[in-house]
Design an enzyme around this catalytic site. Structure first.
Site, PDB file in Angstrom:
ATOM      1  CG  HIS A 308      -2.748   2.375   4.052  1.00 38.68           C
ATOM      2  ND1 HIS A 308      -3.776   1.471   4.183  1.00 38.68           N
ATOM      3  CD2 HIS A 308      -1.901   1.866   3.133  1.00 38.68           C
ATOM      4  CE1 HIS A 308      -3.531   0.441   3.394  1.00 38.68           C
ATOM      5  NE2 HIS A 308      -2.415   0.647   2.747  1.00 38.68           N
ATOM      6  CG  ASP A 366       3.942   3.279  -1.918  1.00 38.83           C
ATOM      7  OD1 ASP A 366       2.710   3.300  -1.777  1.00 38.83           O
ATOM      8  OD2 ASP A 366       4.547   2.369  -2.509  1.00 38.83           O
TER       9      ASP A 366
HETATM   10  C1  SDX Z   1      -0.742   1.778  -1.324  1.00 40.86           C
HETATM   11  O1  SDX Z   1      -4.969  -0.324  -0.050  1.00 40.86           O
HETATM   12  C2  SDX Z   1      -3.791  -0.768   0.083  1.00 40.86           C
HETATM   13  O2  SDX Z   1      -3.544  -1.724   0.812  1.00 40.86           O
HETATM   14  C3  SDX Z   1      -2.753  -0.082  -0.763  1.00 40.86           C
HETATM   15  C4  SDX Z   1      -1.316  -0.494  -0.508  1.00 40.86           C
HETATM   16  C5  SDX Z   1      -1.071  -1.911  -0.898  1.00 40.86           C
HETATM   17  O3  SDX Z   1      -0.115  -2.503  -0.376  1.00 40.86           O
HETATM   18  O4  SDX Z   1      -1.791  -2.413  -1.829  1.00 40.86           O
HETATM   19  O5  SDX Z   1      -1.010  -0.337   0.863  1.00 40.86           O
HETATM   20  C6  SDX Z   1      -0.344   0.361  -1.316  1.00 40.86           C
HETATM   21  O6  SDX Z   1      -1.459   2.184  -2.202  1.00 40.86           O
HETATM   22  C7  SDX Z   1      -0.297   2.668  -0.190  1.00 40.86           C
HETATM   23  C8  SDX Z   1      -0.893   4.093  -0.303  1.00 40.86           C
HETATM   24  C9  SDX Z   1      -0.030   4.859  -1.318  1.00 40.86           C
HETATM   25  N1  SDX Z   1      -0.635   6.191  -1.611  1.00 40.86           N
HETATM   26  C10 SDX Z   1      -0.049   7.293  -1.203  1.00 40.86           C
HETATM   27  O7  SDX Z   1       0.917   7.342  -0.438  1.00 40.86           O
HETATM   28  C11 SDX Z   1      -0.676   8.559  -1.754  1.00 40.86           C
HETATM   29  C12 SDX Z   1      -0.861   9.569  -0.639  1.00 40.86           C
HETATM   30  N2  SDX Z   1      -1.876   9.059   0.291  1.00 40.86           N
HETATM   31  C13 SDX Z   1      -3.219   9.429   0.064  1.00 40.86           C
HETATM   32  O8  SDX Z   1      -3.635   9.915  -1.129  1.00 40.86           O
HETATM   33  C14 SDX Z   1      -4.234   8.789   0.975  1.00 40.86           C
HETATM   34  O9  SDX Z   1      -3.683   8.718   2.221  1.00 40.86           O
HETATM   35  C15 SDX Z   1      -4.775   7.431   0.582  1.00 40.86           C
HETATM   36  C16 SDX Z   1      -5.397   7.484  -0.771  1.00 40.86           C
HETATM   37  C17 SDX Z   1      -3.678   6.424   0.607  1.00 40.86           C
HETATM   38  C18 SDX Z   1      -5.819   7.029   1.596  1.00 40.86           C
HETATM   39  O10 SDX Z   1      -6.766   7.976   1.593  1.00 40.86           O
HETATM   40  P1  SDX Z   1      -8.031   7.870   2.604  1.00 40.86           P
HETATM   41  O11 SDX Z   1      -7.874   6.894   3.675  1.00 40.86           O
HETATM   42  O12 SDX Z   1      -9.228   7.782   1.746  1.00 40.86           O
HETATM   43  O13 SDX Z   1      -7.923   9.173   3.351  1.00 40.86           O
HETATM   44  P2  SDX Z   1      -8.647  10.411   2.890  1.00 40.86           P
HETATM   45  O14 SDX Z   1      -8.250  10.679   1.470  1.00 40.86           O
HETATM   46  O15 SDX Z   1     -10.083  10.280   3.223  1.00 40.86           O
HETATM   47  O16 SDX Z   1      -7.928  11.463   3.841  1.00 40.86           O
HETATM   48  C19 SDX Z   1      -8.375  11.666   5.159  1.00 40.86           C
HETATM   49  C20 SDX Z   1      -7.820  13.057   5.480  1.00 40.86           C
HETATM   50  C21 SDX Z   1      -8.200  14.089   4.439  1.00 40.86           C
HETATM   51  O17 SDX Z   1      -8.181  15.323   5.103  1.00 40.86           O
HETATM   52  P3  SDX Z   1      -9.621  15.999   5.539  1.00 40.86           P
HETATM   53  O18 SDX Z   1     -10.461  16.045   4.296  1.00 40.86           O
HETATM   54  O19 SDX Z   1     -10.175  15.071   6.606  1.00 40.86           O
HETATM   55  O20 SDX Z   1      -9.252  17.363   6.068  1.00 40.86           O
HETATM   56  O21 SDX Z   1      -6.381  13.004   5.450  1.00 40.86           O
HETATM   57  C22 SDX Z   1      -5.909  13.814   4.401  1.00 40.86           C
HETATM   58  C23 SDX Z   1      -7.072  14.067   3.475  1.00 40.86           C
HETATM   59  O22 SDX Z   1      -6.916  15.308   2.814  1.00 40.86           O
HETATM   60  N3  SDX Z   1      -4.838  13.050   3.752  1.00 40.86           N
HETATM   61  C24 SDX Z   1      -3.657  13.553   3.438  1.00 40.86           C
HETATM   62  C25 SDX Z   1      -2.931  12.479   2.917  1.00 40.86           C
HETATM   63  N4  SDX Z   1      -3.682  11.377   2.928  1.00 40.86           N
HETATM   64  C26 SDX Z   1      -4.872  11.736   3.446  1.00 40.86           C
HETATM   65  N5  SDX Z   1      -3.164  14.808   3.527  1.00 40.86           N
HETATM   66  C27 SDX Z   1      -1.899  14.972   3.111  1.00 40.86           C
HETATM   67  N6  SDX Z   1      -1.131  13.983   2.600  1.00 40.86           N
HETATM   68  C28 SDX Z   1      -1.600  12.730   2.488  1.00 40.86           C
HETATM   69  N7  SDX Z   1      -0.852  11.772   2.003  1.00 40.86           N
END
Ligand code: SDX
Length: 433
Positions: A308, A366
């Site tokens: 998140h 989710d």
């Molecule tokens: C919602 O904003 C809100 O409030 C949204 C929400 C709402 O109620 O409105 O809460 C609803 O959208 C919940 C989120 C749903 N999305 C997902 O579940 C999709 C999977 N999650 C990700 O794509 C990700 O976690 C985000 C987009 C939700 C958040 O991304 P961030 O905070 O920008 O984190 P990042 O992409 O910078 O990741 C940080 C690290 C990275 O690794 P490094 O580059 O540091 O090595 O964590 C990794 C990412 O690759 N990472 C994941 C991951 N999420 C982040 N690796 C594997 N699986 C994941 N899900």
């Protein structure tokens, strides 16, 4: 916003600027940069708004490190366990929990707006039956501005309130119509003697050939899911609604824009993607292989329903969702749902793996919601539609808060330009072959 009593000093090219620091009720202070460009001719740069407060709001507060979510100060756990969605709508929109008489008046208003204009039903005929229901929702909600001309004047408080009531009331009806259309069944009209969630389940699952009695345990689970999804600060779709509303666009168009943004798999589309991920894994024994793929960046696999932008701890909504999933499966006599088993094993494995621990990746709203929605009988294509249905009250409450702020202006971010400097036009004859 409290008056600034502290300031931040910024030194740029020999100029020293004092930027006011303002504090909210709880949460991080903000450095007020509203006058930065005028004073120093520089912008700040924060493309994903990770460190940027886009507005002041009194509606929802998240402490991502502690896994706290408050709606108007009330913990989500208490609202989900002790309240219901209709009073949560009142709370988010008006700012306080309703008294019994306020609740009666509000619930009567919402109930008596649940029908849609009969001609709105014709929009559905233009879609293929296999159209994604989110495509239908974006179109039909946007089209509402062509029907409800008596509630489009955003400067009229009563028209804003009527448009808001209409949105909260009609989203379930339109969502149910999108579902019925996709499965080739006739639309079911709302019934005024049913609660909000029960009415929605009946509009989705009743057929004209027999009576349909709503299971109260399932209606309560649906109601809780709506509460958990109702609002969440300035997430991507809420920010979209605010930006659209800042131009003076009508509220129906703004909500349609929010629905479009929510559709993305990184946002509201994650519940659909998370269940598809669980189905693709298929068996708890295959979790280690999947985890290995997620940790291998070249595989481009993500653990959907995990991580998140704000929560760097367990999403409090996910805990409630997991408990509700168990209650629904027990009520339906589904004692060995393989996807629930996969989800629990995936969570156990991820929460004990340093890759996820180091990155503070926990289940979000989710991760378990799809288990419940699938058990209730919804196809994965409807999952984000249900998210949009529930989030509509948050979107419209945030929109109202912005419109009622006498200082609001049209949002207009700036940029860091790295394209070509000024150059003169080159005639075609001089551009080579
Ligand atoms: C919602 O904003 C809100 O409030 C949204 C929400 C709402 O109620 O409105 O809460 C609803 O959208 C919940 C989120 C749903 N999305 C997902 O579940 C999709 C999977 N999650 C990700 O794509 C990700 O976690 C985000 C987009 C939700 C958040 O991304 P961030 O905070 O920008 O984190 P990042 O992409 O910078 O990741 C940080 C690290 C990275 O690794 P490094 O580059 O540091 O090595 O964590 C990794 C990412 O690759 N990472 C994941 C991951 N999420 C982040 N690796 C594997 N699986 C994941 N899900």
């Amino acid at each position: 916003m409290a008056d600034a009593v502290k300031s931040a000093t910024l030194k740029i090219d020999g100029t020293t600027l004092e930027l006011p620091i303002r504090s909210g009720t709880i949460g991080p202070d903000v450095v007020d940069i509203t006058k930065l460009y005028a004073s120093a001719k520089v912008f700040t740069y924060d493309p994903a708004f990770s460190s940027t407060a886009s507005c002041e709001s009194k509606i929802t507060y998240i402490d991502g490190d502690e896994g706290i979510l408050l709606y108007r100060g009330y913990p989500i756990e208490q609202l989900a366990e002790q309240g219901d969605f209709i009073e949560t709508c009142y709370l988010l929109y008006y700012g306080e929990l309703p008294t019994p008489s306020q609740r009666r008046v509000f619930e009567h208003a919402i109930t008596h707006h649940t029908m849609v204009h009969e001609q709105l039903t014709r929009f559905f005929q233009g879609f293929r039956r296999d159209a994604h229901p989110m495509a239908v929702m974006v179109a039909v909600i946007g089209a509402m501005s062509a029907f409800y001309h008596d509630s489009l004047d955003i400067n009229d408080a009563r028209q804003r309130e009527i448009a808001s009531h209409r949105m909260i009331a009609k989203l379930p009806t339109i969502a149910a119509m999108a579902f019925k259309y996709s499965i080739g069944q006739p639309f079911v009209y709302p019934k005024n003697d049913l609660s909000y969630a029960a009415n929605f389940l009946r509009m989705c699952f009743a057929v004209p050939c027999e009576d349909y009695v709503v299971n109260p345990v399932l209606a309560r689970a649906m109601d809780k899911i709506f509460i958990l999804h109702a609002d969440h600060e300035q997430n991507a779709s809420t920010s979209t609604v605010r930006l659209a509303g800042s131009s003076g666009a009508n509220p129906f168009a703004c909500i349609a824009a929010g629905i479009a943004c929510l559709w993305g798999p990184a946002h509201g589309g994650a519940n659909e993607a998370a269940l598809e991920m669980l189905a693709a894994i298929g068996d708890p024994g295959k979790v280690p292989d999947f985890i290995a793929k997620v940790k291998d960046k070249t595989s481009h696999h993500r653990l959907m329903g995990f991580g998140h932008r704000v929560y760097k701890n367990y999403d409090p909504r996910a805990k409630i969702m997991q408990k509700t999933a168990h209650e629904v499966l027990v009520e339906l006599g589904i004692n060995d749902d393989p996807l629930f088993d996969v989800a629990r094993e995936l969570e156990r494995a991820a929460l004990s793996d340093s890759y996820f621990i180091e990155r503070k990746l926990y289940p979000n709203v989710d991760f378990y919601s799809g288990i419940i929605l699938r058990a209730l009988g919804f196809p994965t294509s409807m999952f984000t539609v249900l998210f949009a249905l529930a989030r509509t009250v948050g979107w419209i409450s945030q929109w109202k808060e912005m419109i009622e702020d006498p200082n609001y202006k049209i949002g207009r971010p700036r940029q860091l330009y790295t394209g070509p400097a000024r150059r003169d036009y080159l005639p075609l004859s001089k551009r080579g072959k």
